[in-house]
Design a protein around this motif. Structure first.
Motif, PDB file in Angstrom:
ATOM      1  N   GLY A   8     -72.835  72.433  15.609  1.00  0.00           N
ATOM      2  CA  GLY A   8     -71.615  73.230  15.502  1.00  0.00           C
ATOM      3  C   GLY A   8     -70.331  72.493  15.823  1.00  0.00           C
ATOM      4  N   GLN A   9     -70.397  71.181  16.048  1.00  0.00           N
ATOM      5  CA  GLN A   9     -69.214  70.387  16.364  1.00  0.00           C
ATOM      6  C   GLN A   9     -69.092  69.242  15.371  1.00  0.00           C
ATOM      7  N   CYS A  10     -67.875  68.717  15.217  1.00  0.00           N
ATOM      8  CA  CYS A  10     -67.611  67.619  14.287  1.00  0.00           C
ATOM      9  C   CYS A  10     -67.346  66.328  15.064  1.00  0.00           C
ATOM     10  N   PHE A  11     -67.970  65.238  14.614  1.00  0.00           N
ATOM     11  CA  PHE A  11     -67.839  63.944  15.274  1.00  0.00           C
ATOM     12  C   PHE A  11     -67.529  62.878  14.241  1.00  0.00           C
ATOM     13  N   ARG A  12     -66.689  61.919  14.638  1.00  0.00           N
ATOM     14  CA  ARG A  12     -66.464  60.747  13.773  1.00  0.00           C
ATOM     15  C   ARG A  12     -67.686  59.826  13.786  1.00  0.00           C
ATOM     16  N   GLN A  13     -68.356  59.739  14.933  1.00  0.00           N
ATOM     17  CA  GLN A  13     -69.585  58.968  15.070  1.00  0.00           C
ATOM     18  C   GLN A  13     -70.636  59.868  15.708  1.00  0.00           C
ATOM     19  N   CYS A  14     -71.844  59.810  15.183  1.00  0.00           N
ATOM     20  CA  CYS A  14     -72.898  60.670  15.702  1.00  0.00           C
ATOM     21  C   CYS A  14     -73.219  60.315  17.149  1.00  0.00           C
ATOM     22  N   PRO A  15     -73.553  61.311  17.966  1.00  0.00           N
ATOM     23  CA  PRO A  15     -73.879  61.062  19.373  1.00  0.00           C
ATOM     24  C   PRO A  15     -75.145  60.222  19.509  1.00  0.00           C
ATOM     25  N   PRO A  16     -75.387  59.666  20.707  1.00  0.00           N
ATOM     26  CA  PRO A  16     -76.626  58.908  20.951  1.00  0.00           C
ATOM     27  C   PRO A  16     -77.856  59.757  20.659  1.00  0.00           C
ATOM     28  N   SER A  17     -78.927  59.096  20.279  1.00  0.00           N
ATOM     29  CA  SER A  17     -80.203  59.733  19.914  1.00  0.00           C
ATOM     30  C   SER A  17     -80.114  60.523  18.616  1.00  0.00           C
ATOM     31  N   THR A  18     -79.072  60.285  17.816  1.00  0.00           N
ATOM     32  CA  THR A  18     -78.960  60.909  16.491  1.00  0.00           C
ATOM     33  C   THR A  18     -78.560  59.843  15.486  1.00  0.00           C
ATOM     34  N   CYS A  39     -86.326  60.710  16.976  1.00  0.00           N
ATOM     35  CA  CYS A  39     -87.462  60.946  17.865  1.00  0.00           C
ATOM     36  C   CYS A  39     -87.885  59.608  18.476  1.00  0.00           C
ATOM     37  N   GLU A  40     -87.858  59.519  19.787  1.00  0.00           N
ATOM     38  CA  GLU A  40     -88.229  58.294  20.472  1.00  0.00           C
ATOM     39  C   GLU A  40     -89.415  58.579  21.394  1.00  0.00           C
ATOM     40  N   GLU A  76     -96.458  60.632  23.584  1.00  0.00           N
ATOM     41  CA  GLU A  76     -95.736  61.898  23.629  1.00  0.00           C
ATOM     42  C   GLU A  76     -94.237  61.674  23.518  1.00  0.00           C
ATOM     43  N   VAL A  77     -93.539  62.752  23.113  1.00  0.00           N
ATOM     44  CA  VAL A  77     -92.077  62.726  23.062  1.00  0.00           C
ATOM     45  C   VAL A  77     -91.566  63.288  24.376  1.00  0.00           C
ATOM     46  N   PRO A  78     -90.842  62.520  25.163  1.00  0.00           N
ATOM     47  CA  PRO A  78     -90.380  63.028  26.452  1.00  0.00           C
ATOM     48  C   PRO A  78     -89.367  64.154  26.282  1.00  0.00           C
ATOM     49  N   GLY A  79     -89.241  64.963  27.311  1.00  0.00           N
ATOM     50  CA  GLY A  79     -88.280  66.054  27.297  1.00  0.00           C
ATOM     51  C   GLY A  79     -88.858  67.306  26.688  1.00  0.00           C
ATOM     52  N   ALA A  80     -87.931  68.224  26.303  1.00  0.00           N
ATOM     53  CA  ALA A  80     -88.350  69.515  25.759  1.00  0.00           C
ATOM     54  C   ALA A  80     -88.944  69.348  24.372  1.00  0.00           C
ATOM     55  N   ARG A 105     -89.501  69.176  20.508  1.00  0.00           N
ATOM     56  CA  ARG A 105     -88.614  68.664  19.480  1.00  0.00           C
ATOM     57  C   ARG A 105     -88.054  69.794  18.628  1.00  0.00           C
ATOM     58  N   GLU A 106     -86.808  69.603  18.213  1.00  0.00           N
ATOM     59  CA  GLU A 106     -86.191  70.593  17.341  1.00  0.00           C
ATOM     60  C   GLU A 106     -86.812  70.516  15.954  1.00  0.00           C
ATOM     61  N   GLU A 107     -86.795  71.640  15.272  1.00  0.00           N
ATOM     62  CA  GLU A 107     -87.370  71.704  13.929  1.00  0.00           C
ATOM     63  C   GLU A 107     -86.597  70.798  12.985  1.00  0.00           C
ATOM     64  N   GLY A 108     -87.318  70.045  12.184  1.00  0.00           N
ATOM     65  CA  GLY A 108     -86.680  69.159  11.217  1.00  0.00           C
ATOM     66  C   GLY A 108     -86.554  67.728  11.678  1.00  0.00           C
ATOM     67  N   VAL A 109     -86.828  67.459  12.956  1.00  0.00           N
ATOM     68  CA  VAL A 109     -86.724  66.094  13.462  1.00  0.00           C
ATOM     69  C   VAL A 109     -87.954  65.299  13.021  1.00  0.00           C
ATOM     70  N   THR A 110     -87.735  64.130  12.447  1.00  0.00           N
ATOM     71  CA  THR A 110     -88.827  63.277  11.977  1.00  0.00           C
ATOM     72  C   THR A 110     -89.195  62.283  13.069  1.00  0.00           C
ATOM     73  N   CYS A 111     -90.473  62.259  13.422  1.00  0.00           N
ATOM     74  CA  CYS A 111     -90.956  61.350  14.467  1.00  0.00           C
ATOM     75  C   CYS A 111     -91.909  60.337  13.865  1.00  0.00           C
ATOM     76  N   PRO A 112     -91.992  59.135  14.461  1.00  0.00           N
ATOM     77  CA  PRO A 112     -93.030  58.187  14.043  1.00  0.00           C
ATOM     78  C   PRO A 112     -94.393  58.703  14.480  1.00  0.00           C
ATOM     79  N   ALA A 113     -95.437  57.945  14.124  1.00  0.00           N
ATOM     80  CA  ALA A 113     -96.806  58.380  14.418  1.00  0.00           C
ATOM     81  C   ALA A 113     -96.998  58.604  15.914  1.00  0.00           C
ATOM     82  N   LEU A 114     -97.602  59.744  16.240  1.00  0.00           N
ATOM     83  CA  LEU A 114     -97.873  60.075  17.638  1.00  0.00           C
ATOM     84  C   LEU A 114     -99.359  59.961  17.958  1.00  0.00           C
ATOM     85  N   LEU A 115    -100.184  59.621  16.967  1.00  0.00           N
ATOM     86  CA  LEU A 115    -101.621  59.470  17.171  1.00  0.00           C
ATOM     87  C   LEU A 115    -102.132  58.352  16.270  1.00  0.00           C
ATOM     88  N   GLU A 116    -102.993  57.505  16.815  1.00  0.00           N
ATOM     89  CA  GLU A 116    -103.606  56.427  16.040  1.00  0.00           C
ATOM     90  C   GLU A 116    -105.119  56.438  16.273  1.00  0.00           C
TER      91      GLU A 116
END
Length: 205
Positions: free
Chosen positions: A117-127, A140-141, A170-174, A176-187
């Motif tokens: 809902g906000q506008c940025f000239r540069q995307c925030p960290p982790s985006t 996704c890290e 695992e992905v640390p924190g809460a 993941r939001e819907e639509g976020v693409t993560c690398p492989a979490l299982l091998e």
């Protein structure tokens, strides 16, 4: 002498009446041009209230304020319906092209990216910036890989020559939001099983 004075007063009165009629005609013409869709309208400031389906758009020109009734609010505004009047309210951020509410932007102007809902000239960290949609997408890290699991085949840890072992991260924190693409979490990888099942139930496949 009195007759001359009477004629002079009559002439002055006629001139004033003609002047007033001409001014009223010009004012009413301008009023009709600036008051489309209005319920109440001011000769100096345009629309004051609109028909119930329209929005009142107010803007300033120097110290003067003008009103206009519109079906759709222009870029940089959102429509807010009220009991007495529907208004076009300006988005708080000047970099917002369209907003859902005063503080929640839905589309940013050029050279800006939308994020929560906000506008940025540069995307925030982790985006990361998505040029196609002009949005910032969360990245996704995952954390470190776990140790490899025991070698199993169909849930058993014995009886076969070859099995499969797995590891996860695992992905640390809460969540993941819907639509976020993560690398492989299982091998998984093939492994050699070294145990024989008790009772001689061994398979050499």
């Amino acid at each position: 002498m009195q007759w001359i004075i009477f004629m002079l007063l009559l002439f002055i009165s006629s001139v004033e009446m003609l002047t007033q009629n001409r001014w009223k005609k010009q004012a009413s013409t301008g009023l009709l041009e600036n008051c489309t869709g209005c319920v109440l309208c001011s000769e100096d400031n345009g629309c004051i209230t609109c028909h119930h389906r329209l929005f009142l758009l107010i803007w300033r020109d120097g110290i003067r304020q003008y009103g206009m009734c519109v079906h759709t609010c222009p870029p940089g505004y959102f429509g807010a319906r009220g009991l007495e009047v529907n208004r076009c309210t300006k988005c708080r951020s000047p970099s917002c092209e369209s907003c859902f509410s005063r503080d929640f932007c839905m589309k940013c102007k050029d050279k800006f990216y939308l994020y929560k809902g906000q506008c940025f000239r540069q995307c925030p960290p982790s985006t990361t910036a998505q040029p196609g949609t002009r949005e910032c997408q969360e990245t996704c890290e995952p954390g470190p890989w776990s140790e490899w699991s025991a070698c199993t085949h169909e849930g058993r840890t014995c009886g076969c020559k070859w099995g499969v072992e797995t590891r996860v991260r695992e992905v640390p924190g809460a969540a993941r939001e819907e639509g976020v693409t993560c690398p492989a979490l299982l091998e998984t990888r093939k492994c050699r099983m070294r145990k024989h099942c008790p009772g001689g139930e061994n398979h050499t496949a």
